[in-house]
Design an enzyme around this catalytic site. Structure first.
Site, mmCIF file in Angstrom:
data_model
loop_
_atom_site.group_PDB
_atom_site.id
_atom_site.type_symbol
_atom_site.label_atom_id
_atom_site.label_comp_id
_atom_site.label_asym_id
_atom_site.label_seq_id
_atom_site.Cartn_x
_atom_site.Cartn_y
_atom_site.Cartn_z
ATOM 1 N N ALA A 13 0.804 -1.227 0.000
ATOM 2 C CA ALA A 13 0.000 0.000 0.000
ATOM 3 C C ALA A 13 0.832 1.271 0.000
ATOM 4 O O ALA A 13 0.280 2.360 0.070
ATOM 5 C CB ALA A 13 -0.927 -0.002 1.218
ATOM 6 N N ARG A 15 2.803 2.539 -2.383
ATOM 7 C CA ARG A 15 3.003 3.251 -3.646
ATOM 8 C C ARG A 15 2.070 2.691 -4.708
ATOM 9 O O ARG A 15 1.393 1.684 -4.510
ATOM 10 C CB ARG A 15 4.457 3.134 -4.110
ATOM 11 N N VAL A 54 5.053 -10.415 1.810
ATOM 12 C CA VAL A 54 4.275 -11.549 1.304
ATOM 13 C C VAL A 54 5.132 -12.785 1.051
ATOM 14 O O VAL A 54 4.587 -13.874 0.829
ATOM 15 C CB VAL A 54 3.510 -11.169 0.016
ATOM 16 N N SER A 128 -4.090 -8.851 -13.709
ATOM 17 C CA SER A 128 -3.560 -8.140 -14.868
ATOM 18 C C SER A 128 -4.159 -8.720 -16.135
ATOM 19 O O SER A 128 -4.599 -9.880 -16.149
ATOM 20 C CB SER A 128 -2.034 -8.297 -14.909
ATOM 21 N N TYR A 141 6.191 -13.346 -15.190
ATOM 22 C CA TYR A 141 5.074 -12.545 -14.682
ATOM 23 C C TYR A 141 3.745 -13.111 -15.182
ATOM 24 O O TYR A 141 2.779 -13.231 -14.412
ATOM 25 C CB TYR A 141 5.240 -11.095 -15.142
ATOM 26 N N ALA A 144 2.853 -16.306 -13.337
ATOM 27 C CA ALA A 144 2.420 -16.031 -11.967
ATOM 28 C C ALA A 144 1.023 -15.434 -11.928
ATOM 29 O O ALA A 144 0.198 -15.790 -11.069
ATOM 30 C CB ALA A 144 3.422 -15.093 -11.288
#
Length: 231
Positions: A13, A15, A54, A128, A141, A144
């Site tokens: 949280a 940025r 995480v 995404s 990416y 994932a």
């Protein structure tokens, strides 16, 4: 979900999109825990810092023991290293999966009992358009985020009987640090994307599609590999 009065935990949280989500939730009447790796560096007035990495299961467990009043979890923290799957460094591929898939999974497993104990609530996973289109240059990416999409759908079915709804935000390119090295690419305003995400969350929408590219790709999934059609 009613956002006014909600108590939210937002990973990453400090940025980008996460920061906008935190400030806008506060404006909508929620209380917010900003779950970040370095809480002493957080500069968000009115928001409670919460140490959480995480990729560190002990920090996740400790955060869940602190934020015992939470009824909303936003899995936002993530990385993108631009690593291909075949030629790329395998340790970097693992790092992307640890952060973008195993991280949200671990945080969800830790906070689902907390949310259930507070009468139910919601989880929002920031995904995404790359969940559905898989360019080789960002293979790690893409893998994932595709896995995180599966996580979202499976968790939705598993957690619904426990009074927890699970939503996904899918978005293309945003004007954040993650896309700073991509000049000339159209980028969405993260403040606008955050507003769309929260509007969809308030309506308990399972999927929130934040831009035209994402809507186009989602609609065309049944027509074959996306990149071949967009080339």
């Amino acid at each position: 979900m009613e956002l006014n009065g909600a108590i939210a935990v937002i990973t990453g949280a400090n940025r980008g999109l996460g920061r906008h989500l935190a400030t806008q939730l506060l404006e909508r009447g929620a209380s917010v825990y900003a779950a970040v790796r370095r809480p002493d560096e957080l500069d968000l007035p009115g928001i409670t810092p919460l140490r959480l990495d995480v990729t560190d299961h002990e920090s996740i467990r400790a955060a869940a023991q602190i934020a015992t009043d939470a009824n909303l979890l936003v899995n936002n923290a993530g990385i993108s290293t631009g690593t291909p799957l075949i030629a790329g460094n395998i340790d970097t591929v693992r790092r992307e999966l640890e952060t973008n898939f195993y991280g949200p999974l671990a945080v969800t497993r830790a906070f689902a009992p907390v949310i259930e104990a507070n009468g139910g609530g919601a989880i929002l996973n920031i995904l995404s358009v790359i969940s559905w289109m898989h360019p080789a240059r960002a293979g790690a990416y893409a893998a994932a985020k595709a896995a995180a999409w599966a996580l979202t759908d499976a968790a939705r079915e598993e957690l619904q009987p426990r009074g927890i709804s699970v939503s996904a935000l899918h978005v293309g390119f945003m004007d954040t640090d993650m896309t700073a090295g991509m000049p000339g690419v159209p980028k969405a305003d993260p403040a606008d994307v955050a507003a769309q995400a929260l509007d969809g969350l308030a309506k308990s929408q399972p999927e929130i599609l934040a831009d035209d590219l994402t809507r186009q790709v989602r609609q065309g999934l049944a027509q074959g590999p996306v990149l071949a059609r967009l080339a």
